[in-house]
Design an enzyme around this catalytic site. Structure first.
Site, mmCIF file in Angstrom:
data_model
loop_
_atom_site.group_PDB
_atom_site.id
_atom_site.type_symbol
_atom_site.label_atom_id
_atom_site.label_comp_id
_atom_site.label_asym_id
_atom_site.label_seq_id
_atom_site.Cartn_x
_atom_site.Cartn_y
_atom_site.Cartn_z
ATOM 1 N N ASP A 117 0.835 -1.207 0.000
ATOM 2 C CA ASP A 117 0.000 0.000 0.000
ATOM 3 C C ASP A 117 0.871 1.259 0.000
ATOM 4 O O ASP A 117 2.030 1.223 0.417
ATOM 5 C CB ASP A 117 -0.859 0.071 1.269
ATOM 6 C CG ASP A 117 -1.739 -1.141 1.429
ATOM 7 O OD1 ASP A 117 -2.132 -1.733 0.415
ATOM 8 O OD2 ASP A 117 -2.012 -1.486 2.600
HETATM 9 N N1 URA Z 1 -1.078 -6.008 3.959
HETATM 10 C C1 URA Z 1 -1.559 -4.764 3.960
HETATM 11 O O1 URA Z 1 -2.565 -4.485 4.576
HETATM 12 N N2 URA Z 1 -0.911 -3.822 3.251
HETATM 13 C C2 URA Z 1 0.219 -4.071 2.568
HETATM 14 O O2 URA Z 1 0.768 -3.170 1.937
HETATM 15 C C3 URA Z 1 0.712 -5.381 2.574
HETATM 16 C C4 URA Z 1 0.052 -6.331 3.291
#
Ligand code: URA
Length: 274
Positions: A117
């Site tokens: 993310d």
């Molecule tokens: N899980 C998440 O919530 N975000 C990420 O970026 C990776 C794994």
């Protein structure tokens, strides 16, 4: 003598490259060690046991050691990036935010294996090896991904149990996860799935949203010395280990893989930061 010279001139050069040279270039070991691997019957070319002195076409032949493909095609690159927060994992962003491709060499063109993310930090593999990307991204391969997460509040035994056993999300139950509390508001979580925002959604579901999420390991690869925003090439050994980890997951070796890499165990670290 003249006839021998004529015959040499007439015979075409041997095709392909020597297998042990190709294996050595892929980081499997020295040429001598690769010779021994071939002699011990552990190497196959297109599914058939390799023989000493064999030549291969690295662009087209499928070379494997112990059944695990070895990336031997020329031009393949593998980067390990420590993604900072505030960078998108897509190739281009309509909002013109910084992308992970801005942080690695522009050529050859690579793509990220999976995604983190915008606000998530940590390790991301970028490559132009579609086979490895496919294997690592495919749910059946289930390569372990480890995260260090700071959460709101202090999860109690019930919340920890739910995280470990499975949480119902809007796209279904999560598989079991390895979860260890490393400080009152900090968890180390290992998951084998790669659903969108999975760790954040799991934590929201148990009432302890993530404040900071950092990926610290992808299968066998970790690197505590790689500074945020920096990248380094993966070693041939690391690429081989990623292929092997993806093969373990696909073959139902997930439980074994977990047992072999318990949370808290010091993962293998190679290379230095850039
Ligand atoms: N899980 C998440 O919530 N975000 C990420 O970026 C990776 C794994």
């Amino acid at each position: 003598m003249a006839r021998e010279t004529d015959r040499q001139a007439a015979s075409p050069p041997p095709e392909g490259e020597r297998l042990q040279k190709v294996l050595a270039r892929a980081g499997i070991g020295s040429r001598r060690a690769c010779d021994d691997l071939v002699a011990s019957g552990r190497v196959t070319v297109n599914g058939v046991g390799a023989v000493a002195g064999q030549r291969v076409d690295p662009r087209h032949d499928l070379v494997a050691v112990d059944g695990v493909p070895v990336p031997v095609a020329p031009g393949l690159v593998y980067y390990l990036l420590n993604k900072p927060a505030g960078v998108v994992t897509t190739a281009s962003d309509p909002g013109r935010r910084r992308t992970v491709l801005d942080l690695v060499p522009a050529t050859p063109r690579v793509f990220s294996v999976g995604r983190l993310d915008y606000d998530t930090e940590g390790l991301l593999v970028l490559t132009n090896d579609g086979e490895l990307a496919h294997r690592l991204a495919h749910p059946s391969h289930g390569v372990a991904k480890e995260y260090l997460v700071e959460v709101e509040g202090t999860p109690g035994p019930g919340a920890l149990r739910r995280l470990r056993e499975g949480v119902e999300l809007d796209d279904g139950w999560t598989a079991s996860a390895v979860v260890r509390q490393v400080a009152p508001g900090a968890l180390r979580i290992v998951v084998h799935e790669g659903r969108n925002r999975q760790v954040r959604r799991m934590l929201e579901a148990v009432g302890h949203p993530a404040r900071r999420l950092v990926r610290t390991r992808i299968g066998p690869v970790s690197d505590t010395a790689l500074a945020p925003g920096r990248w380094r090439p993966l070693s041939g050994e690391e690429v081989g280990a990623l292929y092997a980890a993806s093969a373990e997951g696909a073959g139902g070796g997930r439980r074994q893989a977990r047992a072999a890499a318990p949370v808290g165990a010091a993962p293998r670290r190679t290379g230095g930061g850039r």
